[in-house]
Motif scaffolding. Structure first.
Motif, mmCIF file in Angstrom:
data_model
loop_
_atom_site.group_PDB
_atom_site.id
_atom_site.type_symbol
_atom_site.label_atom_id
_atom_site.label_comp_id
_atom_site.label_asym_id
_atom_site.label_seq_id
_atom_site.Cartn_x
_atom_site.Cartn_y
_atom_site.Cartn_z
ATOM 1 N N HIS A 154 0.850 -1.154 -0.106
ATOM 2 C CA HIS A 154 -0.052 -0.024 -0.038
ATOM 3 C C HIS A 154 0.999 1.266 -0.087
ATOM 4 C CE1 HIS A 154 -3.172 2.876 0.812
ATOM 5 N NE2 HIS A 154 -2.490 3.154 2.041
ATOM 6 N N LEU A 155 1.776 1.244 0.800
ATOM 7 C CA LEU A 155 2.766 2.314 0.911
ATOM 8 C C LEU A 155 3.712 2.794 -0.190
ATOM 9 C CD1 LEU A 155 3.143 2.095 4.998
ATOM 10 C CD2 LEU A 155 1.597 3.860 3.860
ATOM 11 N N LEU A 156 4.284 1.518 -0.582
ATOM 12 C CA LEU A 156 5.245 1.897 -1.688
ATOM 13 C C LEU A 156 4.970 1.755 -3.081
ATOM 14 C CD1 LEU A 156 8.219 -0.208 0.164
ATOM 15 C CD2 LEU A 156 7.734 2.277 0.263
ATOM 16 N N ARG A 163 -1.263 8.521 -6.379
ATOM 17 C CA ARG A 163 -0.843 9.747 -6.696
ATOM 18 C C ARG A 163 -0.646 10.423 -8.100
ATOM 19 N NH1 ARG A 163 1.585 9.683 -1.284
ATOM 20 N NH2 ARG A 163 3.522 8.685 -2.459
ATOM 21 N N GLY A 164 -0.184 9.396 -8.626
ATOM 22 C CA GLY A 164 0.671 9.565 -10.022
ATOM 23 C C GLY A 164 -0.764 9.746 -11.153
ATOM 24 N N MET A 165 -1.652 8.883 -10.679
ATOM 25 C CA MET A 165 -2.902 9.104 -11.564
ATOM 26 C C MET A 165 -3.696 10.010 -11.295
ATOM 27 S SD MET A 165 -3.341 4.720 -11.320
ATOM 28 C CE MET A 165 -4.830 4.838 -11.983
ATOM 29 N N THR A 166 -3.582 10.770 -10.373
ATOM 30 C CA THR A 166 -4.680 11.827 -9.903
ATOM 31 C C THR A 166 -4.034 13.143 -10.519
ATOM 32 O OG1 THR A 166 -4.484 10.656 -7.719
ATOM 33 C CG2 THR A 166 -6.135 12.240 -7.975
ATOM 34 N N ARG A 167 -4.894 13.917 -11.253
ATOM 35 C CA ARG A 167 -4.432 15.247 -11.652
ATOM 36 C C ARG A 167 -4.944 16.163 -10.705
ATOM 37 N NH1 ARG A 167 -7.066 16.676 -16.779
ATOM 38 N NH2 ARG A 167 -8.443 15.038 -16.033
ATOM 39 N N PRO A 168 -3.927 17.115 -10.598
ATOM 40 C CA PRO A 168 -4.411 18.433 -9.818
ATOM 41 C C PRO A 168 -5.493 19.009 -10.532
ATOM 42 C CG PRO A 168 -2.005 18.390 -10.037
ATOM 43 C CD PRO A 168 -2.523 17.098 -10.861
#
Length: 173
Positions: A154-156, A163-168
């Motif tokens: 989960h953490l690694l 996070r990489g798949m979510t766009r700001p």
């Protein structure tokens, strides 16, 4: 749809691996989890220490009692497990941070637990005596290994990938 597929799988004797997979009553255990998640997300909860303890105790009691009966797994293990999880999600007065982290890591645990169990079976089992004590050591160790593997996954892996798949907001597509 999931209930229909599971009912079809319980009543039919398929030989095709794809039909066996998609009609496996195990999918009902996922449905139990979906129901709990929907209840929790909608705000349906009754946090009370007595309800929490009762659901936890009843879930574990059912797990022990139903294991001795010739029931499908989703009833013998899935339903009691749902009560145990409901104790912590719907009835627990305050969700402790470690419990929340384990809940967040549940998908990582689902994906990685087999690796931990296989490693323990190959490396630890030959070293343990064939006694009740050896069995308890094995169970406790594999549970801790599986939880550790799940948390690390989960953490690694899972969190960085999410996070990489979510766009700001406002970022170009």
């Amino acid at each position: 749809m999931l209930i229909g597929l599971a009912a079809f799988g319980l009543s039919a004797r398929f030989t095709s691996p794809s039909f066996i997979f998609w009609t496996n009553p195990l999918i009902l255990e996922f449905l139990f989890g979906i129901a709990l998640a929907r209840l929790w997300a909608s705000g349906w909860a009754y946090p009370h220490p007595i309800l929490c303890a009762a659901a936890l105790a009843f879930g574990f009691a059912l797990l022990i009692v139903l294991a001795s009966l010739p029931l499908p797994r989703f009833l013998a293990a899935g339903f009691p497990a749902t009560l145990i999880v409901a104790a912590g999600t719907l009835f627990c007065p305050a969700r402790p941070i470690p419990g929340q982290l384990l809940g967040d890591a549940s998908y990582g645990l689902y994906l990685s637990h087999r690796f931990a169990l296989r490693a323990a079976t190959l490396l630890l089992l030959p070293l343990l005596p064939a006694t009740v004590f050896g069995a308890w050591v094995y169970v406790a160790t594999t549970c801790m290994l599986a939880l550790s593997f799940g948390l690390l996954t989960h953490l690694l892996l899972e969190r960085p990938l999410q996070r990489g798949m979510t766009r700001p907001k406002g970022a170009p597509a």
